[in-house]
Write a protein that holds these residues in place. Sequence first.
Motif: not given
Length: 535
Positions: A162-168, A191-199, A211-213, A218-220
């Motif tokens: 649900q958190v990843l859904l909110g970021w997406g 892309v937003s879900v991928l960024i926050m999921g990897i972070n 390094y997370q930023n 890079f992923i963006a």
Amino acid sequence: MSLFSSMRDRFRASSGNFATIDAAKAAPPPSPLAPVDLTDAAQVTGVMEIAARIGEILICAGTANSDARAQIHLVASSYGLHYCHVDIVMNTITIHTAIGTGESRRNLHVFRVAPSLTVDFSRLSAVDRLIRSIHQGTTPPAQAEKRLDEINAMGPPYPRWQVLLGWGVMGGTFAVMLGGDALVGVISFLVSVLIMGINMWLANYRLPPFYQNVTGGFIAVVPAAILYNVAAGYGINFSPSQIISSGIIVLVAGLTLVQCLVDGITRAPVTSAARFFEAIMSTGAIIGGVGVGIQFSSWLGFSLPPLATIAPPVYHHVPLLIACGSIGSAAFALACGASRIEVLVSGATAAAGMVFYYFVVIPFGVTSVIACGIAAVAVGLAGGLLSRRYMMPPLITMIVGYTPMLPGLSLYRGMYATLNEQMITGFSNLAKALAITGALAAGVVLGERVARRLRRPKYFRPYSAFKRLGRYSFRRAARLTQRAPRIPRVPLSPFAPRVNRPVLPPKLGPKKPSKSAESSAATATPPPSAPKEPK
């Protein structure tokens, strides 16, 4: 969460529609009796420890130093400890007080170090309700410590999906708000879900946020560049800059870049300088990741198109932009752990700021920096009033309300122009992004201060009546007494004026009629004549 929601419903009816910071700066707690023994070092230290733990949670949530200091004073004074000194520098809290007099005087200190700053609205709301209950006098120190342990042990209020859904949703709606179509919104969502999921995955391995930023920046870029070139082969055209900008906004929103400037505005320069340097380092990491992504995409053969001129929005598209900004801000609040009512209020605050931006400020032809600053005033005012109405921390509406105006597109344009040897354009866009950030901070603080003045409770000034009474001297009171004829006076008093003296009662005995009475009686009724004697 049921415990804290019941606390909120319990105190909503008993307390006014004002924030805890309003109560902290307006009046001491309602109880004049100290619930702890102020001569016992153990009890006093326990109260100071409770106040320091509350201040730690406030600082970690991004509260300004001045507001955190005032609320620490409120907690300590609610338990009777009115005289204590609080100092906050960056993430350290120091509380000092002294008990006893003479040779028995003892100095007590409590020092606490707060962890790193993380945006967690669930803990912020829980500690805000705890402060309200302490101020109401219904939470003793032992119960306050137990609730603080529960707050520190709280897990995330929503599952990870649900958190990843909110970021997406935040990334997708912001991409549409920046001028993208439905395809751009879907790609930005993924892309937003991928960024926050990897972070989140990297955070489990305790990788530093720097390094997370870099990874997020890079992923963006890379997926947007690849999809742009693949879609161009099928005759589908879209702008990848909107996807990259939405990804940058998703990363910048969690940095509280504006909050570090709020400390400088509210007279905490040391903390502001430290937090600003930390925010600049994090923002620089995002820009560095974007630059690496641009170079890596070019090396793979997926080059990005040149930057296009930004056209002003068409007015029949403005309602769509406002709706996307409001939904994206509400999704950001949900991703940070806000409750349902806080999500709705935060979305309404962002919508109010964007309505003011598009329909009030932009028609006058002002620049984007001035427009963002004036719109931020509306965000701070509307958010401050709504948060006090629904008994929630104003910090939530402040952070969420200005999120649609964050300069993600300016950061990307500045980085792209710098890498393509357009130094003047690049530095001007980076300076514009910094100016927008400062304008947002100044505007939102001003609007929230206006809301605080409008909804503040009555100030507690016990000596104002005595000051007004001292203006009346004895002579002025004597003059006022002489001017008031209705004031009763003591009979036969030597100080009473003669005109007000009562008439003496008549003396006892036969009363002789006066000459005027005899003459009037003679003229009115003549006396009867005596009878004649017979001859």
